[in-house]
Design a protein around this motif. Structure first.
Motif, short mmCIF file in Angstrom:
data_model
loop_
_atom_site.label_atom_id
_atom_site.label_comp_id
_atom_site.label_asym_id
_atom_site.label_seq_id
_atom_site.Cartn_x
_atom_site.Cartn_y
_atom_site.Cartn_z
N ARG A 1 -29.92 -11.45 1.56
CA ARG A 1 -28.90 -10.68 3.26
C ARG A 1 -29.35 -11.90 3.94
O ARG A 1 -28.40 -12.46 5.38
CB ARG A 1 -29.08 -9.93 4.01
CG ARG A 1 -27.50 -9.00 3.52
CD ARG A 1 -27.60 -7.71 4.05
NE ARG A 1 -29.26 -6.59 3.70
CZ ARG A 1 -29.55 -6.13 3.90
NH1 ARG A 1 -28.54 -6.08 5.03
NH2 ARG A 1 -30.39 -4.70 3.65
N ARG A 2 -30.98 -12.59 4.23
CA ARG A 2 -31.04 -13.80 5.03
C ARG A 2 -30.97 -15.26 4.48
O ARG A 2 -30.97 -16.56 5.90
CB ARG A 2 -32.29 -13.99 5.52
CG ARG A 2 -32.20 -12.10 6.49
CD ARG A 2 -33.74 -11.81 6.98
NE ARG A 2 -33.88 -10.02 6.56
CZ ARG A 2 -35.03 -10.20 6.28
NH1 ARG A 2 -36.03 -11.08 5.43
NH2 ARG A 2 -35.30 -8.72 5.93
N ASN B 1 -19.67 -6.41 5.27
CA ASN B 1 -18.82 -5.85 6.75
C ASN B 1 -20.88 -7.71 7.34
O ASN B 1 -21.91 -6.75 6.92
CB ASN B 1 -19.32 -4.40 7.15
CG ASN B 1 -19.17 -5.02 8.67
OD1 ASN B 1 -19.04 -5.27 9.06
ND2 ASN B 1 -18.74 -3.27 8.92
N THR B 2 -20.08 -8.22 7.78
CA THR B 2 -21.19 -8.99 8.71
C THR B 2 -20.86 -8.91 9.83
O THR B 2 -19.70 -8.77 10.50
CB THR B 2 -21.22 -10.00 7.58
OG1 THR B 2 -19.55 -11.25 8.31
CG2 THR B 2 -20.60 -10.34 5.85
N PRO B 3 -21.65 -9.86 10.41
CA PRO B 3 -21.50 -10.05 11.87
C PRO B 3 -20.49 -10.30 12.42
O PRO B 3 -19.49 -10.54 13.48
CB PRO B 3 -22.94 -10.48 12.69
CG PRO B 3 -23.85 -10.46 11.54
CD PRO B 3 -23.02 -9.66 10.14
N ILE B 4 -19.79 -11.75 11.74
CA ILE B 4 -18.65 -12.68 11.90
C ILE B 4 -17.51 -11.94 10.89
O ILE B 4 -16.61 -12.89 10.61
CB ILE B 4 -19.68 -13.73 11.64
CG1 ILE B 4 -19.58 -14.57 10.32
CG2 ILE B 4 -19.73 -14.73 12.78
CD1 ILE B 4 -19.51 -15.63 10.06
N GLU C 1 -24.04 1.54 6.79
CA GLU C 1 -23.65 1.48 8.16
C GLU C 1 -23.38 3.01 8.99
O GLU C 1 -22.96 3.36 7.79
CB GLU C 1 -22.75 0.33 8.66
CG GLU C 1 -23.43 -0.74 8.27
CD GLU C 1 -21.99 -1.50 7.32
OE1 GLU C 1 -20.88 -1.26 7.27
OE2 GLU C 1 -22.04 -2.35 6.93
N ASP D 1 -20.19 3.58 10.28
CA ASP D 1 -19.88 3.64 10.65
C ASP D 1 -18.71 4.92 11.58
O ASP D 1 -18.72 6.82 10.73
CB ASP D 1 -18.71 2.96 9.65
CG ASP D 1 -18.73 1.64 10.08
OD1 ASP D 1 -19.58 0.97 10.59
OD2 ASP D 1 -18.40 0.68 8.70
N ARG E 1 -12.91 3.65 11.50
CA ARG E 1 -13.19 2.09 10.71
C ARG E 1 -13.85 2.16 9.72
O ARG E 1 -13.34 1.06 8.46
CB ARG E 1 -15.19 2.06 11.38
CG ARG E 1 -15.67 0.52 11.25
CD ARG E 1 -15.47 -0.45 11.80
NE ARG E 1 -16.13 -1.93 11.37
CZ ARG E 1 -15.58 -3.28 11.26
NH1 ARG E 1 -14.34 -3.45 11.93
NH2 ARG E 1 -16.83 -4.00 11.22
N HIS F 1 -11.67 -0.39 6.39
CA HIS F 1 -12.63 -1.20 6.10
C HIS F 1 -11.80 -0.79 4.15
O HIS F 1 -11.63 -1.17 3.16
CB HIS F 1 -14.10 -0.36 5.67
CG HIS F 1 -14.79 -1.49 4.99
ND1 HIS F 1 -16.19 -1.46 4.66
CD2 HIS F 1 -14.88 -1.92 3.75
CE1 HIS F 1 -16.82 -2.21 4.17
NE2 HIS F 1 -15.80 -2.60 3.32
#
Ligand code: ATP
Ligand code: MG
Length: 199
Positions: free
Chosen positions: A66-67, A102-105, A148, A150, A154, A158
């Motif tokens: 993921r990083r 789901n990503t921060p952007i 997560e 949620d 949400r 999704h």
């Protein structure tokens, strides 16, 4: 884009939001196929990406993926798609994956057009469940899985996106769409809907 004629079996993609019950239902679907003497390989897309990343020496654990930069992740996604297509050329495959991550952007597509073109699926099966049940299932697994937390709204959003993604994939590749409901305590019924796609 015509379907692969060289393929020996069927490729069924199964998507559903985290915690909906994919792994549970697919394990039961595999048992149902085996009981009918139908050979099916169960493949997890994330595991295949991890294998590609490990081969390239990019990561030692799954969580490190993921990083990695987005460009690298996309390259891994495509390499995994090609490896899965090679498995599917030899027989039936049930592919456990996510339609949107789901990503921060924002939500990232799990099956962008180039992956769809490479996989040429026969069917896409969407596994869905009541949003409140999905919340409970995630909470139940909290100790073993980092999912997560949620809200039901949400979770509904999704799931709705998942349907749009399945429709887009069907129009792009010509695959069929099946919606399987994973009702509380009735994973076997959802498993039968999926296993029947190989009959
Ligand atoms: P992920 O995308 O994170 O891998 P998943 O979709 O594979 O999640 P599972 O790990 O199969 O989800 O299931 C999540 C939880 O829900 C587990 O505790 C599982 O036992 C439970 N569960 C799955 N299906 C049902 C069902 N029909 N009724 C009740 N509980 C269920
Ligand atoms: Mg799973």
């Amino acid at each position: 884009m015509p379907k692969s004629t060289a393929r020996k079996g069927r490729l069924v993609i199964v998507t559903g939001i985290p915690g909906v019950g994919k792994t549970t239902v697919l394990t039961a679907a595999l048992a149902a196929c085996n009981a009918r003497s139908v050979n099916v390989d169960l493949v997890n897309y994330g595991n295949m990406m991890f294998e590609e990343a490990s081969k390239k020496g990019l990561v030692k654990t799954r969580d490190e993926m993921r990083r990695l930069g987005v460009k690298t992740q996309v390259q891994l996604q495509l390499a995994a798609a090609k490896a899965i297509a090679r498995i599917a050329a030899k027989g039936n495959v049930l592919l456990d994956t996510h339609m949107f991550i789901n990503t921060p952007i924002g939500f990232m597509p799990g099956i962008p057009s180039w992956v769809g073109e490479s996989l040429k699926p026969d069917s896409i099966a969407l596994l869905e469940a009541d949003p409140a049940e999905v919340s409970k299932r995630r909470q139940k697994d909290a100790a073993i899985r980092a999912r997560e937390a949620d809200s039901p709204e949400r979770i509904s959003e999704h799931q709705l996106l998942g349907r749009s993604g399945a429709a887009a994939l069907a129009v792009q590749t010509g695959c069929t769409v099946v919606i399987a409901h994973n009702r509380e305590g009735a994973a076997e019924a959802a498993a039968k809907v999926i296993a029947d796609l190989f009959m």
